[in-house]
Design an enzyme around this catalytic site. Structure first.
Site, PDB file in Angstrom:
ATOM      1  N   GLU A  90     119.226 148.036  29.136  1.00  0.00           N
ATOM      2  CA  GLU A  90     118.555 149.601  29.168  1.00  0.00           C
ATOM      3  C   GLU A  90     119.276 149.899  30.156  1.00  0.00           C
ATOM      4  OE1 GLU A  90     115.484 150.695  27.919  1.00  0.00           O
ATOM      5  OE2 GLU A  90     115.832 148.531  26.521  1.00  0.00           O
ATOM      6  N   SER A 478      57.321 117.568  24.209  1.00  0.00           N
ATOM      7  CA  SER A 478      57.194 116.191  25.243  1.00  0.00           C
ATOM      8  C   SER A 478      57.726 115.936  25.933  1.00  0.00           C
ATOM      9  CB  SER A 478      56.357 115.070  24.707  1.00  0.00           C
ATOM     10  OG  SER A 478      55.513 115.008  24.171  1.00  0.00           O
TER      11      SER A 478
END
Length: 816
Positions: A90, A478
């Site tokens: 780059e 229950s």
């Protein structure tokens, strides 16, 4: 000669004037542009969005939450060769220029003038500094004005920041394709390696991508990507960052990419991960969750999670096979063409049920069907060209009832073109499968800390993201009863207290019908001990006991245990008519299992911010002497448990002992197969709409729920003991297979006394029907036979002799 000089002077003057005019115009133009330039000094405080990473208890990465998948790496921690690759690709003069590359700009201008009118995209000569200016402060629009702003910002950035600071911003911000931002995330996502483990050819590929991430996709444009990668390698060799031999070897290697999958990275953890995401979003907000780079360590045990998922799925499939019906294919496709694989691949299926695969029915006969299996996806994300077929036998699909009966031939179930699920068995044989209509949940928790070790919120997260462990409020039935009995034992009752099991009518108030609670099965059994009542889940006994104590007390216990924060103090609630979640109920049972200490169910152990600082620690123990810098023969620090004691430890053991009886003699005898001490309770609501089993060993509490998402009847006999308890048993057998059995610890002060299991009276050890029962100091088996709920005409409780009690129990089979 003089005229010539005058003419030259005249031209010079005009040039100077024109130059000044142009300069003035340029100054005005630049001055106008700079008014709107972003504040480049903000880069000093820039914190790039970083993904939050969630880990299991053993450190395995579970999930990554991010809008941009990025890991921030300081410039000092980025390997030199990675920096060199990007500089070569780059901006090779990065450390020498002032932010602009004049020669590059000149080349770009000439190229753009040549391409003018051709419709080609404008090219630039951006330095890394200019790219930082564009990526952080500007848009990507292709205009000369934006390029001028970019150049001005680059010059200013170079004056304000060091080269390393600029390069650090660039390498952590740059987009590198496949959803990866920055070199840290890209190395993990593309190669499943840390940035320090990358080879030269891999580094070169990363540096090749910024030029055009979509143009150099590793699968779609592999040749183009390799060509660009090799160009970067050549530049690195040219710049002296790699030897010629290294470059030759690197260019000869293939582009081997191993894309890390998105989503859950620990198998089976989908519901758990989503519950963690919800908690983090609620606690810190969406922005912090997706951008602040939190490191989250959860309590998930990956091995236990897989076992929990398998146990629940097997249980739901078994229920569906026993009570369900064939509900048809998941889709249909055209199979007239030779290649049915592509069409089959387009049908959405459950990607989180790895034991199953989709298949298309190719042909059927009376006894079997030939199916084509879903083609595999190759590493390059393309579909395999291999087409695999398998046979399904009628004998393995008898469960697929049609019109209420088992099919007599395959044609009654399958038709060519049907897309179905199949499972490969250990023998290699394939069998027909379908997603169960019934669903459920399972939670496994450490009873001493509340850490959730496993959580399954349904059959398949891909099918339904609704978490039935944390989001479904269901009647517990229950499984609530132990808390009614705990309230009684804390308030003067003993396990040998006797309650009348006989018809009772409860006035519910003006305009409401009289409530007549019933036992499951519709029978009544006369006076029975509290132990018998909980072991055999006697509804009427529980109602009488709650009536005797007062429902205000029961509602307070429900709130204290975190089951129901606002329980209505009406008697029907004593039978679990309220609503709660599997998570809450499992935590409540954990408080019984750990001796009565409050526990809060937790999914997260620790949270650190992006700097490694701990911002949350799940630690309910206090240690005032744990901060010593060195050991100087001082005593070991003491951990102080600051949690509330919500239940007397003696009461907790009494309830535990009674729930051991549920497994040994009561409604959950199938759980004995676990082969170690287990306490627990079954739960079944009206019309078998909900089936529960919640139980524990000394080291693990597990809650299981099964039911339809929209509550409806599951069918007669679909009780907690038949439907939920086997799932609990299967999970416990697998989860604890490598741990030695532990006994429940008896608290100091409790006395173990032999009593008659039916009458609750003292008995001689070894007598038939005796049991060792636990009694708190100051309590003992009664000398006379007292029955709660047995009253004469004026409502006074009666004391009966043992002989009278025996007559009541056996003479009529119960009072009516």
């Amino acid at each position: 000669m003089r005229l010539l000089l005058k003419f030259i002077g005249y031209l010079f003057g005009i040039s100077v004037v024109l130059g000044l005019v142009v300069a003035a115009g340029l100054w005005i133009y630049l001055n106008d542009i700079t008014k709107d330039l972003p504040d480049y000094t903000a880069l000093k405080d820039y914190e790039p969005p970083v993904m939050t990473r969630v880990h299991a208890a053993d450190g395995h990465l579970m999930y990554e939450f991010a809008r941009e998948r990025r890991l921030f790496i300081p410039i000092q921690a980025i390997p030199d060769r990675v920096k060199q690759a990007f500089l070569s690709a780059e901006d090779k003069n990065f450390y020498d220029h002032i932010g602009l590359d004049p020669w590059g700009i000149g080349r770009a201008l000439i190229t753009n003038l040549r391409n003018s009118g051709s419709g080609r995209r404008l090219v630039g000569a951006s330095t890394i500094t200019q790219q930082v200016a564009k990526n952080f402060l500007l848009t990507s629009e292709q205009k000369y004005e934006r390029k001028i702003k970019e150049a001005l910002l680059a010059l200013r950035i170079e004056q304000a920041y060091t080269k390393d600071e600029i390069l650090e911003l660039y390498l952590n911000e740059i987009y590198l394709g496949v959803g990866a931002y920055g070199v840290g995330a890209a190395s993990l996502i593309l190669f499943d390696k840390s940035v320090h483990e990358l080879e030269l050819e891999e580094i070169a590929y990363l540096a090749a991508v910024p030029k055009g991430p979509s143009n150099y996709h590793p699968y779609r444009y592999r040749d183009r990507a390799i060509e660009r990668r090799n160009w970067v390698i050549d530049r690195m060799v040219e710049n002296g960052y790699a030897s010629v031999q290294e470059g030759i070897e690197a260019k000869a290697k293939p582009l081997t990419v191993k894309l890390r999958p998105t989503g859950n990275l620990v198998r089976g953890s989908e519901y758990f991960s989503e519950a963690v995401r919800r908690q983090l979003a609620s606690q810190y907000g969406e922005e912090k969750l997706y951008e602040d780079g939190l490191s989250v360590r959860t309590s998930l045990d990956p091995d236990m999670q897989l076992k929990a998922r398998k146990a629940l799925r097997d249980g739901l499939v078994n229920f569906d096979h026993q009570r369900g019906k064939w509900r048809g294919p998941i889709s249909t496709i055209e199979i007239s063409s030779d290649d049915w694989g592509a069409a089959l691949d387009k049908v959405k299926t459950l990607n989180d049920v790895p034991e199953w695969t989709s298949a298309v029915v190719l042909s059927v006969s009376n006894q079997k069907a030939v199916v084509g299996l879903r083609p595999e996806k190759l590493a390059n994300r393309k579909l395999s060209t291999e087409r695999v077929r398998a046979d399904l036998d009628l004998s393995d699909m008898k469960w697929a009832r049609v019109d209420g009966r088992a099919p007599r031939n395959v044609q009654e179930v399958l038709t060519p073109g049907d897309v179905i699920y199949v499972q490969r068995m250990p023998t290699g044989k394939y069998v027909l499968r379908q997603v169960p209509e019934v669903s459920g949940a399972l939670v496994a928790m450490d009873p001493h800390t509340g850490r959730v070790l496993a959580l399954v919120g349904g059959f398949s997260f891909a099918d339904s993201q609704f978490n039935r462990a944390t989001q479904a409020w269901r009647q517990p039935g229950s499984v609530f009863k132990p808390f009614v009995y705990a309230a009684a034992l804390d308030n003067g009752y003993t396990p040998s207290s006797v309650v009348l099991d006989a018809p009772v009518e409860i006035e519910q108030g003006p305009g409401l019908d009289t409530w007549k609670p019933q036992n499951y099965g519709g029978k009544f059994y006369g006076p029975s001990t509290l132990r018998t009542g909980i072991e055999l889940s006697r509804n009427v006994m529980t109602v009488r006991l709650a009536q005797d104590m007062g429902m205000d007390l029961v509602a307070e216990y429900a709130r204290s245990f975190g089951i129901d924060d606002n329980m209505m103090p009406v008697l029907s609630m004593s039978l679990g008519a309220g609503e709660t979640t599997v998570m809450r109920m499992t935590a409540a049972y954990s408080m019984i299992a750990n001796g009565g200490r409050r526990v809060k169910p937790t999914l997260i152990d620790r949270i650190q911010n992006r700097y490694g600082e701990t911002i949350y620690q799940n630690d309910q123990l206090v240690c005032t002497d744990c901060s010593g810098e060195y050991w100087d023969h001082q005593a070991e620090p003491q951990l102080i448990d600051t949690r509330d004691q919500v239940l007397d430890p003696m009461t907790a053991y009494q309830v535990t002992s009674m729930m051991e009886g549920v497994v040994q003699r009561g409604t959950a005898t199938s759980v004995k197969a676990v082969g170690r001490p287990v306490a627990g309770k079954t739960g079944t609501t009206n019309d078998e709409r909900d089936a529960w089993f919640v139980g524990f060993t000394p080291e693990l509490t597990v809650g299981v729920f099964v039911g339809f998402d929209t509550p409806r009847k599951m069918g007669r006999g679909a009780t907690g003991g038949v439907v939920a308890a086997p799932i609990f048993t299967s999970f416990m057998e697998d989860a604890l297979e490598d741990t030695p059995p532990l006994e429940f610890r008896v608290p100091n002060g409790l006395s173990l006394v032999s009593i008659n299991r039916r009458t609750g009276l003292r008995a001689n050890a070894g007598d038939p029907g005796t049991i060792l029962e636990s009694f708190k100091p100051g309590t003992s088996p009664p000398d006379s036979y007292s029955v709660i709920g047995f009253q004469d005409e004026i409502g006074i409780r009666q004391n009966l002799s043992p002989e009278a009690g025996e007559a009541v129990m056996t003479g009529t089979g119960g009072l009516y």
